[in-house]
Design a protein around this motif. Structure first.
Motif, PDB file in Angstrom:
ATOM      1  N   SER A  32       0.766  -1.071   0.102  1.00 47.66           N
ATOM      2  CA  SER A  32      -0.051  -0.093   0.127  1.00 47.66           C
ATOM      3  C   SER A  32       0.819   1.122   0.099  1.00 47.66           C
ATOM      4  CB  SER A  32      -1.037  -0.050   1.271  1.00 47.66           C
ATOM      5  OG  SER A  32      -1.922   0.747   1.132  1.00 47.66           O
ATOM      6  N   VAL A  33       0.494   2.213  -0.651  1.00 44.26           N
ATOM      7  CA  VAL A  33       1.168   3.542  -0.733  1.00 44.26           C
ATOM      8  C   VAL A  33       0.172   4.549  -0.449  1.00 44.26           C
ATOM      9  CG1 VAL A  33       2.959   2.826  -2.191  1.00 44.26           C
ATOM     10  CG2 VAL A  33       0.715   3.918  -3.418  1.00 44.26           C
ATOM     11  N   GLY A  34       0.706   6.033   0.090  1.00 52.13           N
ATOM     12  CA  GLY A  34      -0.256   6.954   0.211  1.00 52.13           C
ATOM     13  C   GLY A  34       0.671   8.195  -0.002  1.00 52.13           C
ATOM     14  N   PHE A  35       0.068   9.420  -0.161  1.00 51.47           N
ATOM     15  CA  PHE A  35       0.592  10.896  -0.147  1.00 51.47           C
ATOM     16  C   PHE A  35       0.337  11.430   1.109  1.00 51.47           C
ATOM     17  CE2 PHE A  35       1.401  14.877  -1.686  1.00 51.47           C
ATOM     18  CZ  PHE A  35       2.745  14.916  -2.090  1.00 51.47           C
ATOM     19  N   ILE A  36       1.345  12.242   1.685  1.00 53.40           N
ATOM     20  CA  ILE A  36       1.199  13.256   2.669  1.00 53.40           C
ATOM     21  C   ILE A  36       1.372  14.528   2.333  1.00 53.40           C
ATOM     22  CG2 ILE A  36       2.011  13.541   5.022  1.00 53.40           C
ATOM     23  CD1 ILE A  36       3.194  10.796   5.163  1.00 53.40           C
ATOM     24  N   PRO A  37       0.242  15.248   2.373  1.00 50.41           N
ATOM     25  CA  PRO A  37       0.315  16.578   1.749  1.00 50.41           C
ATOM     26  C   PRO A  37       1.040  17.591   2.602  1.00 50.41           C
ATOM     27  CG  PRO A  37      -1.957  15.748   2.033  1.00 50.41           C
ATOM     28  CD  PRO A  37      -1.013  14.891   2.535  1.00 50.41           C
ATOM     29  N   SER A  38       1.231  17.461   3.805  1.00 53.37           N
ATOM     30  CA  SER A  38       1.816  18.400   4.826  1.00 53.37           C
ATOM     31  C   SER A  38       3.367  18.387   4.511  1.00 53.37           C
ATOM     32  CB  SER A  38       1.494  18.196   6.200  1.00 53.37           C
ATOM     33  OG  SER A  38       2.020  17.015   6.635  1.00 53.37           O
ATOM     34  N   SER A  39       3.886  17.172   4.082  1.00 55.72           N
ATOM     35  CA  SER A  39       5.342  17.224   3.864  1.00 55.72           C
ATOM     36  C   SER A  39       5.781  16.774   2.491  1.00 55.72           C
ATOM     37  CB  SER A  39       6.164  16.179   4.930  1.00 55.72           C
ATOM     38  OG  SER A  39       5.378  14.945   4.850  1.00 55.72           O
ATOM     39  N   ASN A  40       4.676  16.457   1.718  1.00 61.04           N
ATOM     40  CA  ASN A  40       4.902  16.153   0.239  1.00 61.04           C
ATOM     41  C   ASN A  40       5.931  15.002   0.297  1.00 61.04           C
ATOM     42  OD1 ASN A  40       3.527  18.117  -1.060  1.00 61.04           O
ATOM     43  ND2 ASN A  40       5.362  19.652  -1.045  1.00 61.04           N
ATOM     44  N   LEU A  41       5.600  13.883   1.200  1.00 65.47           N
ATOM     45  CA  LEU A  41       6.358  12.700   1.278  1.00 65.47           C
ATOM     46  C   LEU A  41       5.295  11.419   0.683  1.00 65.47           C
ATOM     47  CD1 LEU A  41       8.074  12.793   4.561  1.00 65.47           C
ATOM     48  CD2 LEU A  41       9.096  13.350   2.162  1.00 65.47           C
ATOM     49  N   VAL A  42       5.903  10.566   0.077  1.00 65.16           N
ATOM     50  CA  VAL A  42       5.101   9.097  -0.114  1.00 65.16           C
ATOM     51  C   VAL A  42       5.577   8.464   1.005  1.00 65.16           C
ATOM     52  CG1 VAL A  42       4.779   7.483  -1.884  1.00 65.16           C
ATOM     53  CG2 VAL A  42       5.237  10.052  -2.624  1.00 65.16           C
ATOM     54  N   VAL A  43       4.430   7.601   1.491  1.00 65.68           N
ATOM     55  CA  VAL A  43       4.596   6.531   2.254  1.00 65.68           C
ATOM     56  C   VAL A  43       4.214   5.336   1.719  1.00 65.68           C
ATOM     57  CG1 VAL A  43       2.286   7.125   3.028  1.00 65.68           C
ATOM     58  CG2 VAL A  43       4.249   5.780   4.730  1.00 65.68           C
ATOM     59  N   SER A  44       4.876   4.376   2.086  1.00 64.26           N
ATOM     60  CA  SER A  44       4.643   2.902   1.459  1.00 64.26           C
ATOM     61  C   SER A  44       4.845   1.898   2.465  1.00 64.26           C
ATOM     62  CB  SER A  44       5.850   2.476   0.493  1.00 64.26           C
ATOM     63  OG  SER A  44       7.235   2.493   0.899  1.00 64.26           O
ATOM     64  N   GLY A  45       3.908   0.979   2.451  1.00 67.21           N
ATOM     65  CA  GLY A  45       4.044  -0.011   3.380  1.00 67.21           C
ATOM     66  C   GLY A  45       4.141  -1.426   2.974  1.00 67.21           C
ATOM     67  N   GLY A  46       5.265  -2.217   3.381  1.00 67.10           N
ATOM     68  CA  GLY A  46       5.204  -3.480   2.910  1.00 67.10           C
ATOM     69  C   GLY A  46       5.273  -4.795   3.573  1.00 67.10           C
ATOM     70  N   TRP A  47       5.207  -5.911   2.856  1.00 64.79           N
ATOM     71  CA  TRP A  47       5.325  -7.133   3.579  1.00 64.79           C
ATOM     72  C   TRP A  47       6.321  -7.203   4.312  1.00 64.79           C
ATOM     73  CZ3 TRP A  47       2.328  -9.946  -1.002  1.00 64.79           C
ATOM     74  CH2 TRP A  47       1.175  -9.660  -1.122  1.00 64.79           C
ATOM     75  N   ASP A  48       7.436  -6.648   4.475  1.00 67.32           N
ATOM     76  CA  ASP A  48       8.730  -6.599   4.999  1.00 67.32           C
ATOM     77  C   ASP A  48       8.442  -6.024   6.777  1.00 67.32           C
ATOM     78  OD1 ASP A  48       8.530  -3.991   4.392  1.00 67.32           O
ATOM     79  OD2 ASP A  48      10.549  -3.865   3.637  1.00 67.32           O
ATOM     80  N   ALA A  49       7.131  -5.525   6.848  1.00 68.35           N
ATOM     81  CA  ALA A  49       6.748  -5.078   8.172  1.00 68.35           C
ATOM     82  C   ALA A  49       7.482  -3.707   8.345  1.00 68.35           C
ATOM     83  CB  ALA A  49       7.098  -6.006   9.305  1.00 68.35           C
ATOM     84  N   LYS A  50       7.762  -3.045   7.473  1.00 63.79           N
ATOM     85  CA  LYS A  50       8.221  -1.646   7.536  1.00 63.79           C
ATOM     86  C   LYS A  50       7.384  -0.732   6.734  1.00 63.79           C
ATOM     87  CE  LYS A  50      13.117  -3.146   7.314  1.00 63.79           C
ATOM     88  NZ  LYS A  50      14.364  -3.376   6.531  1.00 63.79           N
ATOM     89  N   LEU A  51       7.304   0.469   7.314  1.00 63.29           N
ATOM     90  CA  LEU A  51       6.610   1.508   6.708  1.00 63.29           C
ATOM     91  C   LEU A  51       7.974   2.788   6.490  1.00 63.29           C
ATOM     92  CD1 LEU A  51       3.582   2.616   6.591  1.00 63.29           C
ATOM     93  CD2 LEU A  51       4.175   4.066   8.807  1.00 63.29           C
ATOM     94  N   LYS A  52       8.018   3.089   4.907  1.00 64.59           N
ATOM     95  CA  LYS A  52       9.123   3.881   4.781  1.00 64.59           C
ATOM     96  C   LYS A  52       8.311   4.974   4.091  1.00 64.59           C
ATOM     97  CE  LYS A  52      12.523   0.362   3.735  1.00 64.59           C
ATOM     98  NZ  LYS A  52      13.502  -0.106   2.848  1.00 64.59           N
ATOM     99  N   PHE A  53       9.236   6.306   4.191  1.00 61.63           N
ATOM    100  CA  PHE A  53       8.850   7.639   3.658  1.00 61.63           C
ATOM    101  C   PHE A  53       9.985   7.965   2.514  1.00 61.63           C
ATOM    102  CE2 PHE A  53       7.129   6.908   7.997  1.00 61.63           C
ATOM    103  CZ  PHE A  53       5.832   7.419   8.001  1.00 61.63           C
ATOM    104  N   TRP A  54       9.390   8.486   1.575  1.00 56.40           N
ATOM    105  CA  TRP A  54      10.055   8.955   0.302  1.00 56.40           C
ATOM    106  C   TRP A  54       9.951  10.350  -0.245  1.00 56.40           C
ATOM    107  CZ3 TRP A  54      13.107   4.770  -0.529  1.00 56.40           C
ATOM    108  CH2 TRP A  54      12.765   3.534  -0.131  1.00 56.40           C
TER     109      TRP A  54
END
Length: 354
Positions: A128-150
């Protein structure tokens, strides 16, 4: 708890209304997500055939909609694309997929080899992916049990959270982000500042595996759906006289079906659920009412979304693998429909009589 009445008929059709627009060129395999641009009526899908497709949608009358294919890009090596989201200005689509990558596609531009540009990687498929308007970051959630911000301008993640388990779904709405993982963990984040921070975590109010999560338009809480045909309504903090509750849905006789997606309508705060029973239902959580129950169609419904105006409701028809490979029928059509949604279908009807 349950509320409302069951669908009026069990007669199955290909779409929930005869006048719904059948979107052309919907792909060659299962449809994993649908998302609308926040600034215009552009619809984007992700697909198990690796494709990310975009259509321009025009509503010509109350019951007439036309969708025109605009472009398509892909993930690498024919690997499934599992989710997409838009940037706040609607110019860019971000995606995650089974190739473990997070990718970016600027609409109107055709990337080299028709492959969306990679901006990040996980150690396992990106669910799953999402976009965070306040910081203009992309967030991604993986089956590696990690939430990453790009940050799309940097090849490395600008932040990372280790989660209790694999990500099943996440949703971002304004300053609220909710992440649902395997084993019924739910994590709530405040993403209002430059650095997202965890607000709280809890166990899902539902007894079985989470299938989907969706934030309320007013950001006061979220709805969560499970494989057991049940939806939980949860508030981040106490709101007036509103309490958490859960209700049964997507059940027919003794059969229980997965709630595959929950889609909120921006204007009224009402929402739709779609499920493995091929049923679309519109709900009003504040008055605990079922607003509209459509007749079941001849396909499971894996995903759905309202446009920003709340006047168009897109839903996909393709096998969701809820019954395993034995029930997969090769050659089954993978389709997307757009249902024009008048106010009387989705607007709250007032307080429930006691």
């Amino acid at each position: 708890m349950s509320f409302g009445s069951p669908p009026a008929s069990t007669t199955q059709t290909s779409s929930i209304a005869s006048y719904d627009c059948n979107v052309p060129q919907a792909g060659n395999d299962g449809i994993s997500s649908l998302n609308w641009s926040p600034t215009a009526n552009f619809l984007v899908s992700s697909n198990w055939d690796s494709g990310i497709r975009c259509w321009e949608v025009q509503q010509q009358s109350a019951q007439q909609v036309m969708a025109s294919p605009k472009a398509q890009v892909n993930h690498e090596n024919n690997m499934p694309c599992l989710d997409t989201c838009f940037s706040a200005d609607g110019s860019t689509v971000f995606s995650g997929g089974a190739d473990k990558s997070v990718r970016m596609w600027q609409l109107g531009q055709t990337p080299p080899n028709n492959i969306a540009q990679q901006i990040g990687m996980h150690d396992s498929p990106v669910k799953s992916v999402g976009f965070i308007p306040s910081s203009n970051l992309v967030v991604s959630g993986g089956w590696d049990a990690k939430l990453k911000f790009w940050d799309a301008r940097s090849p490395n993640a600008v932040g990372e959270f280790v989660l209790p388990d694999r990500v099943y779904d996440l949703d971002v709405r304004g300053n609220l982000m909710v992440v649902a993982t395997a084993n019924r963990h739910v994590l709530i984040y405040d993403v209002s500042g430059a650095q997202p921070r965890e607000h709280s975590r809890k166990e899902s109010p539902l007894k079985y595996n989470t299938r989907c999560v969706s934030c309320f338009p007013d950001q006061t809480g979220f709805a969560i759906g499970s494989i057991e045909g049940r939806v939980g309504i949860q508030y981040v903090q106490k709101v007036g006289n509103k309490d958490h509750f859960a209700f049964k849905c997507h059940r027919q006789d003794a059969n229980v079906y997965s709630v595959n997606a929950i889609a909120f309508q921006q204007q009224f705060g009402t929402f739709a659920t779609v499920g493995s029973d091929g049923v679309v239902t519109f709900w009003d959580k504040d008055n605990k009412q079922r607003l509209k129950a459509f007749n079941p169609i001849r396909s499971t419904i894996p995903c759905a979304a309202f446009n920003m105006q709340g006047t168009l409701f897109a839903y996909a028809c393709s096998y969701d693998w809820s019954k395993g490979s034995a029930y997969y029928a090769p050659g089954t059509a993978n389709e997307i429909f757009i249902h024009p949604t008048p106010e009387d279908e989705i607007k709250p009807k007032g307080s429930r009589k006691k």
